[in-house]
Each structure stands twice: as C-alpha cells, then as structure tokens.
Write an enzyme that holds these catalytic residues in place. Structure first.
Site, PDB file in Angstrom:
ATOM      1  N   GLY A   9       0.777  -1.227   0.000  1.00 47.17           N
ATOM      2  CA  GLY A   9       0.000   0.000   0.000  1.00 47.17           C
ATOM      3  C   GLY A   9       0.809   1.277   0.000  1.00 47.17           C
ATOM      4  CB  VAL A  10       4.378   2.057   0.665  1.00 46.34           C
ATOM      5  CG1 VAL A  10       5.350   3.198   0.401  1.00 46.34           C
ATOM      6  CG2 VAL A  10       4.327   1.724   2.152  1.00 46.34           C
ATOM      7  CG  MET A  12       8.542   4.453  -5.100  1.00 51.13           C
ATOM      8  SD  MET A  12       9.483   2.905  -5.266  1.00 51.13           S
ATOM      9  CE  MET A  12       8.850   2.317  -6.846  1.00 51.13           C
ATOM     10  N   PRO A  13       6.932   7.401  -5.934  1.00 47.02           N
ATOM     11  CG  PRO A  13       7.766   9.528  -5.472  1.00 47.02           C
ATOM     12  CD  PRO A  13       7.594   8.162  -4.855  1.00 47.02           C
ATOM     13  CG  LEU A  15      11.663   9.593 -13.349  1.00 49.00           C
ATOM     14  CD1 LEU A  15      11.409   9.827 -14.828  1.00 49.00           C
ATOM     15  CD2 LEU A  15      12.226  10.866 -12.717  1.00 49.00           C
ATOM     16  N   GLY A  16      12.614   8.268 -10.356  1.00 49.42           N
ATOM     17  CA  GLY A  16      13.523   8.774  -9.331  1.00 49.42           C
ATOM     18  C   GLY A  16      14.888   9.061  -9.907  1.00 49.42           C
ATOM     19  CG  LEU A  17      19.081  11.585  -9.260  1.00 49.75           C
ATOM     20  CD1 LEU A  17      19.272  11.971 -10.726  1.00 49.75           C
ATOM     21  CD2 LEU A  17      19.615  12.672  -8.337  1.00 49.75           C
ATOM     22  CG  ASP A  43      18.211   3.613  -6.303  1.00 52.00           C
ATOM     23  OD1 ASP A  43      17.730   2.735  -5.585  1.00 52.00           O
ATOM     24  OD2 ASP A  43      19.255   3.454  -6.986  1.00 52.00           O
ATOM     25  CE  LYS A  73      19.951  -0.146  -5.475  1.00 50.63           C
ATOM     26  NZ  LYS A  73      20.287   1.293  -5.337  1.00 50.63           N
TER      27      LYS A  73
END
Length: 294
Positions: A9-10, A12-13, A15-17, A43, A73
């Site tokens: 349910g979270v 998240m955009p 597109l990211g950098l 990220d 990560k």
C-alpha cells in the site's frame, strides 16, 4: 509526478534519480538539482559510497522529509541477520534518517543463499519495527525469487533490475508481476550499453535508429522515449545523471504517450545481452567489500 502503489500500500514516485557511480563530491549538487526540479524519489546504496551526501542534500533542500521517497540497498558484505540489521544502522546514520522508505538487498548471493535469506529476514524485522516502510531485492532472478519466497514471509515490494530495450529480462518481469512485485529499472536508458566494460562492439541504445525515429516523432530526446517506454509498461525508472539539464530532461516525460506500435518497436530491440554482472557469478570473494561505519 505519477506514483506506483507497492504491494503493502505504500505509494512510490514512479521516476527517481539514481546516484550509481556518482562521486560523493558531485552527489549533493545532483540530488539538490533533482529535488529543485521536482524529483521526489532518490535511489542510492551502501556500496555507492554517497549515502552521506544524499542525506546532506535532502536536509539542505528544505523539502519536507515526508515528501521524498528514499531508497537504499544493503551490500552482500553485510548479509546475515545481525549484519544486515547493522547495515541498516550504518545507512540510516549516513543518510541522517530515522526511517528509510525502501530498503533492498543489492544482489542475491547464490553461493551462500542461507546468508541471503538471513539478510532478508532482517529486512522483515526492520519492516515490522517500522524502521523501513517497504522492503525488496535487486538483481534477483526467478530461481532466487522462488527460493526467497519459500523461505520468508513478506513478498518483496520491489525487484530492481537492469532493464532497457537491449536487455529486457521478460521472464523475471513476468514472475515479479505475477507475485505482486514491482519491477524497477536500473540503467533504464541503457547507459550501461555504452560503458567500456560492455565490450568492443558496444553500441548505445540511445543511438538506435528505432529509438531516434520515435524520439523525432514526439519531439523528445531518445532518453525521454526510453523512460516513457518503462513508465508505460508499469515499471519504476531511476535514471542517473549529474548534469542539471539531463536531470531536468529525464523528468519531463509525462506529457506524451507512446503508441502501441512504438512500444512494440522498442520491445523488438531485445539482444539478450546483459551489461551488469551475471547474478549467478556474484560471490563474496569477487565482489565483497567492507562498507564503512557511519
């Protein structure tokens, strides 16, 4: 900004950098530019060596913490239950965050998969304790995912993979989708295809005639076309750049749509050639490196 809903349910955009191979002294400027230009997803990774600078840019930006989705990560050198819990502590301290939005295992460790499972169980603990909002994996193939699902309780929210038109990993993408795992593309514009390590016959997917024709038809750049291809197929994309004009270009992909025949033309570019490390060959002996303390 388009968002994607993870399996817990979270939001998240989409597109990211990405900041892979971004030197620490360039990371603050790149992340600051991205946040100023409207990015709300960053990220990074413990192995990138720039988590501290990502955190600094977040604090300096003035953007409220709850508006930015931060992903990092755990490297294989910190696999194991207690080791991975400590790996979180190191990353959180460098980022300057109490909670990380998405924490993933950077690679499978096929030669010691029990250690991989123990690391993922640590992620489950961090999730249960509210220290992370979602957990996932990166570069896991179908056999790794199957073994992980059999041994653990929480289905990964994300599998981050090398995905671009020259290398699409359809079997893994399909497995992920069938199990409610969101596909996230690293090297979504195929940057790895023109790195020197790709081989003497390397060629940039950005210069492929099929890509440039589509780009001309939409008055967009080849990179924008490739990012749009990923977004339209339901993937998260995390393009990397340190150049402000490229960072601005990469987010400007939500005002056009690729037609079905254009998507098919890009799908047809598959070469089956991986640019990154072969997942089965990742071992501590060859890829292990100490992740510094905070």
């Amino acid at each position: 900004m388009q968002t994607l809903t993870l399996n817990n349910g979270v939001e998240m955009p989409a597109l990211g950098l990405g900041v892979f191979q971004t030197p620490p002294d360039e990371t603050i400027a790149a992340v600051s530019a991205a946040l100023e230009l409207g990015y709300r997803h960053i990220d990074t990774a413990a192995a990138y060596g720039n988590e501290r600078e990502v955190g600094q840019a977040l604090r300096d930006s003035g953007v409220p913490r709850d508006e930015v989705f931060v992903e990092t990560k755990i490297w294989i050198s910190d696999y194991g239950y207690d080791e991975t819990l400590h790996g979180f502590d190191k990353s959180a301290a460098k980022l300057g965050l109490d909670r990380i939005d998405l924490l993933i295992l950077h690679q499978a460790l096929p030669s010691d998969f029990d250690k991989t499972v123990a690391a993922y169980r640590a992620l489950e603990k961090l999730l249960a304790d509210g220290k992370v909002r979602a957990i996932g994996v990166s570069n896991f193939m179908v056999d790794h995912l199957s073994a992980l699902l059999d041994a653990t309780d929480v289905v990964p929210a994300v599998n981050q993979l090398e995905v671009h038109p020259y290398f699409q990993q359809r079997a893994v993408l399909d497995f992920d989708t069938a199990h409610g795992i969101l596909n996230q593309a690293w090297s979504p514009i195929g940057g790895i295809t023109f790195y020197p390590g790709y081989g003497e016959d390397r060629r940039s997917v950005l210069q492929d005639p099929a890509v440039t024709r589509i780009a001309e038809a939409h008055a967009k750049s080849p990179a924008q076309v490739l990012l749009r291809w990923g977004i339209q197929q339901g993937r998260s994309v995390i393009p990397k750049s340190t150049k402000r004009h490229r960072i601005a270009e990469n987010i400007d992909i939500f005002d056009f749509t690729l037609a079905a025949d254009e998507l098919s033309a890009l799908d047809a570019l598959e070469t089956g050639r991986r640019g990154g490390p072969e997942p089965e060959n990742v071992t501590l002996a060859d890829y292990g490196r100490a992740i510094p303390e905070a």
